[in-house]
Design an enzyme around this catalytic site. Structure first.
Site, PDB file in Angstrom:
ATOM      1  N   LYS A 141       2.613  -3.614  11.107  1.00 20.64           N
ATOM      2  CA  LYS A 141       1.293  -3.717  11.739  1.00 20.64           C
ATOM      3  C   LYS A 141       1.461  -4.234  13.149  1.00 20.64           C
ATOM      4  O   LYS A 141       2.466  -4.896  13.462  1.00 20.64           O
ATOM      5  CB  LYS A 141       0.406  -4.687  10.945  1.00 20.64           C
ATOM      6  CG  LYS A 141      -1.068  -4.445  11.142  1.00 20.64           C
ATOM      7  CD  LYS A 141      -1.572  -3.285  10.288  1.00 20.64           C
ATOM      8  CE  LYS A 141      -3.031  -2.994  10.513  1.00 20.64           C
ATOM      9  NZ  LYS A 141      -3.535  -2.015   9.533  1.00 20.64           N
TER      10      LYS A 141
ATOM     11  N   ASN B 220     -15.238   3.380  11.691  1.00 18.96           N
ATOM     12  CA  ASN B 220     -14.505   4.567  11.266  1.00 18.96           C
ATOM     13  C   ASN B 220     -14.472   4.692   9.735  1.00 18.96           C
ATOM     14  O   ASN B 220     -14.836   5.721   9.175  1.00 18.96           O
ATOM     15  CB  ASN B 220     -13.086   4.463  11.852  1.00 18.96           C
ATOM     16  CG  ASN B 220     -12.189   5.606  11.426  1.00 18.96           C
ATOM     17  OD1 ASN B 220     -12.061   5.883  10.243  1.00 18.96           O
ATOM     18  ND2 ASN B 220     -11.579   6.275  12.385  1.00 18.96           N
TER      19      ASN B 220
ATOM     20  N   LYS C  44       0.832  -1.202   0.000  1.00 20.87           N
ATOM     21  CA  LYS C  44       0.000   0.000   0.000  1.00 20.87           C
ATOM     22  C   LYS C  44       0.873   1.261   0.000  1.00 20.87           C
ATOM     23  O   LYS C  44       0.644   2.195  -0.760  1.00 20.87           O
ATOM     24  CB  LYS C  44      -0.884  -0.027   1.253  1.00 20.87           C
ATOM     25  CG  LYS C  44      -2.065   0.898   1.192  1.00 20.87           C
ATOM     26  CD  LYS C  44      -2.880   0.820   2.477  1.00 20.87           C
ATOM     27  CE  LYS C  44      -3.444  -0.557   2.732  1.00 20.87           C
ATOM     28  NZ  LYS C  44      -4.250  -0.624   3.973  1.00 20.87           N
TER      29      LYS C  44
HETATM   30  P1  NAD Z   1     -13.794   0.123  13.342  1.00 20.41           P
HETATM   31  O1  NAD Z   1     -13.479  -0.638  14.555  1.00 20.41           O
HETATM   32  O2  NAD Z   1     -14.008   1.581  13.455  1.00 20.41           O
HETATM   33  O3  NAD Z   1     -15.103  -0.496  12.657  1.00 20.41           O
HETATM   34  C1  NAD Z   1     -15.271  -1.831  12.344  1.00 20.41           C
HETATM   35  C2  NAD Z   1     -16.749  -2.026  12.040  1.00 20.41           C
HETATM   36  O4  NAD Z   1     -16.946  -3.347  11.537  1.00 20.41           O
HETATM   37  C3  NAD Z   1     -17.645  -1.878  13.252  1.00 20.41           C
HETATM   38  O5  NAD Z   1     -18.837  -1.209  12.860  1.00 20.41           O
HETATM   39  C4  NAD Z   1     -17.974  -3.317  13.635  1.00 20.41           C
HETATM   40  O6  NAD Z   1     -19.211  -3.451  14.303  1.00 20.41           O
HETATM   41  C5  NAD Z   1     -18.013  -3.939  12.255  1.00 20.41           C
HETATM   42  N1  NAD Z   1     -17.831  -5.386  12.247  1.00 20.41           N
HETATM   43  C6  NAD Z   1     -16.974  -6.144  12.984  1.00 20.41           C
HETATM   44  N2  NAD Z   1     -17.129  -7.439  12.682  1.00 20.41           N
HETATM   45  C7  NAD Z   1     -18.072  -7.500  11.706  1.00 20.41           C
HETATM   46  C8  NAD Z   1     -18.669  -8.548  10.972  1.00 20.41           C
HETATM   47  N3  NAD Z   1     -18.298  -9.811  11.174  1.00 20.41           N
HETATM   48  N4  NAD Z   1     -19.598  -8.228  10.056  1.00 20.41           N
HETATM   49  C9  NAD Z   1     -19.969  -6.943   9.857  1.00 20.41           C
HETATM   50  N5  NAD Z   1     -19.447  -5.907  10.512  1.00 20.41           N
HETATM   51  C10 NAD Z   1     -18.525  -6.182  11.429  1.00 20.41           C
HETATM   52  O7  NAD Z   1     -12.658  -0.252  12.299  1.00 20.41           O
HETATM   53  P2  NAD Z   1     -12.196   0.569  11.032  1.00 20.41           P
HETATM   54  O8  NAD Z   1     -11.042   1.401  11.427  1.00 20.41           O
HETATM   55  O9  NAD Z   1     -13.369   1.173  10.358  1.00 20.41           O
HETATM   56  O10 NAD Z   1     -11.601  -0.630  10.143  1.00 20.41           O
HETATM   57  C11 NAD Z   1     -12.448  -1.426   9.305  1.00 20.41           C
HETATM   58  C12 NAD Z   1     -11.577  -2.066   8.238  1.00 20.41           C
HETATM   59  O11 NAD Z   1     -10.922  -1.048   7.505  1.00 20.41           O
HETATM   60  C13 NAD Z   1     -10.473  -2.984   8.772  1.00 20.41           C
HETATM   61  O12 NAD Z   1     -10.250  -4.033   7.859  1.00 20.41           O
HETATM   62  C14 NAD Z   1      -9.255  -2.082   8.785  1.00 20.41           C
HETATM   63  O13 NAD Z   1      -8.048  -2.799   8.719  1.00 20.41           O
HETATM   64  C15 NAD Z   1      -9.532  -1.282   7.528  1.00 20.41           C
HETATM   65  N6  NAD Z   1      -8.797  -0.033   7.483  1.00 20.41           N
HETATM   66  C16 NAD Z   1      -8.988   0.941   8.431  1.00 20.41           C
HETATM   67  C17 NAD Z   1      -8.258   2.120   8.343  1.00 20.41           C
HETATM   68  C18 NAD Z   1      -8.449   3.246   9.319  1.00 20.41           C
HETATM   69  O14 NAD Z   1      -7.792   4.288   9.159  1.00 20.41           O
HETATM   70  N7  NAD Z   1      -9.334   3.128  10.283  1.00 20.41           N
HETATM   71  C19 NAD Z   1      -7.317   2.301   7.320  1.00 20.41           C
HETATM   72  C20 NAD Z   1      -7.161   1.294   6.365  1.00 20.41           C
HETATM   73  C21 NAD Z   1      -7.910   0.129   6.468  1.00 20.41           C
END
Ligand code: NAD
Length: 455
Positions: A128, A243, A116
């Protein structure tokens, strides 16, 4: 008004999600992740040395973190930090708190971060971290002590020029603030550049909290017109309303897309004519204070809309499907049921390689995680630059720079996919591999040797 999902429904959904996850996790996530490289290698001309180097993580650290609980008892938690590659700069990558965190998962996530950062041309390698914990079971004080304990354990392993953590699943800016503070206490000086995704008042960047969703929105909105799609004639379903997922859903809604379904770990909601995303976001944030910092309530408790399971959501007949929760959500068991025409991976690794093959055959376009969700690490880079220069940017400036990078690299990935007639994931790996290969070769020693002898 609001119809509450029954406890039985919630439990059943949770048990289903967890047992499915266990079945799928039995094949190594890392071998699945790294198998994506194989396809791209045919189209790049990088040395065998560089390829060999990229097959293994550079450093993996496993730590035990003792935590004094509020009731006086002691519990030990397992934590990890993996620096996969740092040829292009210090390691960069988030920290995940989740009961399913394993070294295999952290290593896979660090691998994706490596590609990435190269894809976005950021001066970072990939890293990570994570702790195997259900953070929702901890009080706020326990969570803070655990976060500080994790930094104590990995302090020699990170630093603004070495490896820079950030938020990921179930970690947020408050936790990043505690971590930056703990590292500064250990170093006996203020070290804002050690962690990104901090509160703005502690040196965080404007726009970091919304960067992943915003970056994904720029990619989606710039690529869909290539298929003749405009917001008004595009329906969207988003799995994961955290998020990243809630922000991209909100921006798509505001741009005129019809977001018909969203879900979280408990379940989801569906409305044929579209959901009012801002009101769902408000509901989630109002219910945050319970159980430390996490939202104890679910989107499926809100609304007058139809309740659906996560499996139902993935199989909806929509134009765009956005998995924004966890990895392995679309796999060989359910790939055949997917009806969406375009999948934008906001989560890391939501589509397995077997599912990729099935989706490709069905003519479904999968826009890969290492491009689509790179907005978070891009603004983390901006935050690190601002911390080091001491000059802070306005939100409009951050978002302009983010848009330029995301749209520019999305166009390059699209052009590569057209040039080599390959799927978009392979195109993204070709792009990242070319940049990484050049850096690895520039550092290497191969040219000093001819037929095994120094020359
Ligand atoms: P977060 O904790 O804010 O949100 C995760 C969401 O997924 C929550 O609403 C939770 O209830 C839901 N969830 C969990 N298990 C689930 C399931 N089995 N089915 C449906 N929903 C489910 O996390 P985030 O930061 O939004 O991250 C989400 C994804 O995005 C992850 O894969 C993370 O690696 C990726 N990501 C996040 C960021 C970042 O800056 N936050 C950056 C790049 C990638």
């Amino acid at each position: 008004m609001a119809t509450k999902c029954s406890q039985i429904y919630k439990m059943r959904d949770l048990i289903e999600v967890e047992s499915k996850r266990e079945q799928i996790m039995s094949t190594s996530l890392f071998s699945d992740a790294s198998s994506r490289l194989e396809k791209a290698l045919k189209y790049v001309s990088i040395s065998e040395d560089a390829i060999e180097r990229l097959k293994y993580p550079k450093i993996s650290l496993s730590v035990s973190i003792p935590l004094r609980m509020d009731d006086g008892s002691l519990r030990i938690f397992q934590g990890y930090r993996v620096r996969y590659d740092d040829t292009r700069g210090p390691g960069k990558g988030g920290i995940r708190y989740h009961p399913n965190v394993t070294i295999d998962e952290v290593q896979s996530l660090a691998f994706w971060m490596t590609f990435k950062c190269a894809l976005l041309d950021l001066p970072f390698g990939g890293a990570k971290g994570g702790i195997t914990v259900n953070p929702k079971e901890l009080s706020r004080q326990e969570l803070e002590r655990l976060s500080r304990g994790y930094i104590e354990a990995i302090a020699d392993f990170i630093g603004p020029d070495v490896d820079i953590p950030a938020p990921d699943v179930y970690t947020n800016e408050m936790i990043m603030g505690w971590m930056m503070d703990q590292y500064s206490i250990i170093q006996r000086k203020s070290s804002p550049g050690v962690v990104t995704g901090k509160p703005v008042t502690m040196g965080g960047s404007q726009g970091r909290d919304t960067a992943t969703g915003t970056g994904a929105f720029y990619v989606i909105n710039s690529l869909l017109p290539k298929f003749g799609k405009s917001p008004a004639n595009t329906t969207v379903a988003v799995q994961g309303f955290g998020n990243a997922g809630s922000v991209v859903a909100d921006l798509l809604f505001k741009a005129g897309y019809k977001v018909v379904a969203v879900s979280d770990s408990v379940g989801g909601v569906y409305a044929k004519d579209g959901l009012d995303i801002p009101s769902i976001r408000r509901y989630k944030s109002e219910h945050k204070q319970i159980a430390a910092i996490y939202c104890a309530d679910s989107v499926c408790n809100i609304v007058e809309h139809e309740n659906i399971t996560n499996e139902d959501l993935l199989a909806l007949d929509v134009d765009v499907l956005i998995p924004a929760a966890l990895e392995n959500q679309i796999n060989f068991q359910n790939a055949d049921s997917i009806k969406a025409k375009y999948i934008f991976e906001v989560a890391n690794g939501p589509v397995t390689s077997e599912a990729d093959r099935i989706l490709n055959k069905k003519g479904i376009y999968v826009f890969p995680d290492i491009l689509v969700n790179a907005g978070g690490v891009t603004v983390s880079y901006f935050e690190w630059v601002q911390n080091r220069s001491g000059l802070y940017w306005r939100l409009t400036e951050v978002n302009e720079r983010l848009k330029e990078r995301m749209v520019g690299e999305a166009e390059r990935v699209w052009a590569i996919s057209q040039e080599f007639a390959v799927d978009l994931r392979t195109a993204a790996y070709i792009h990242g591999l070319n940049r990484l290969g050049e850096a690895l070769d520039a550092k290497g020693t191969r040219d000093y040797y001819v037929n095994g002898k120094i020359h």
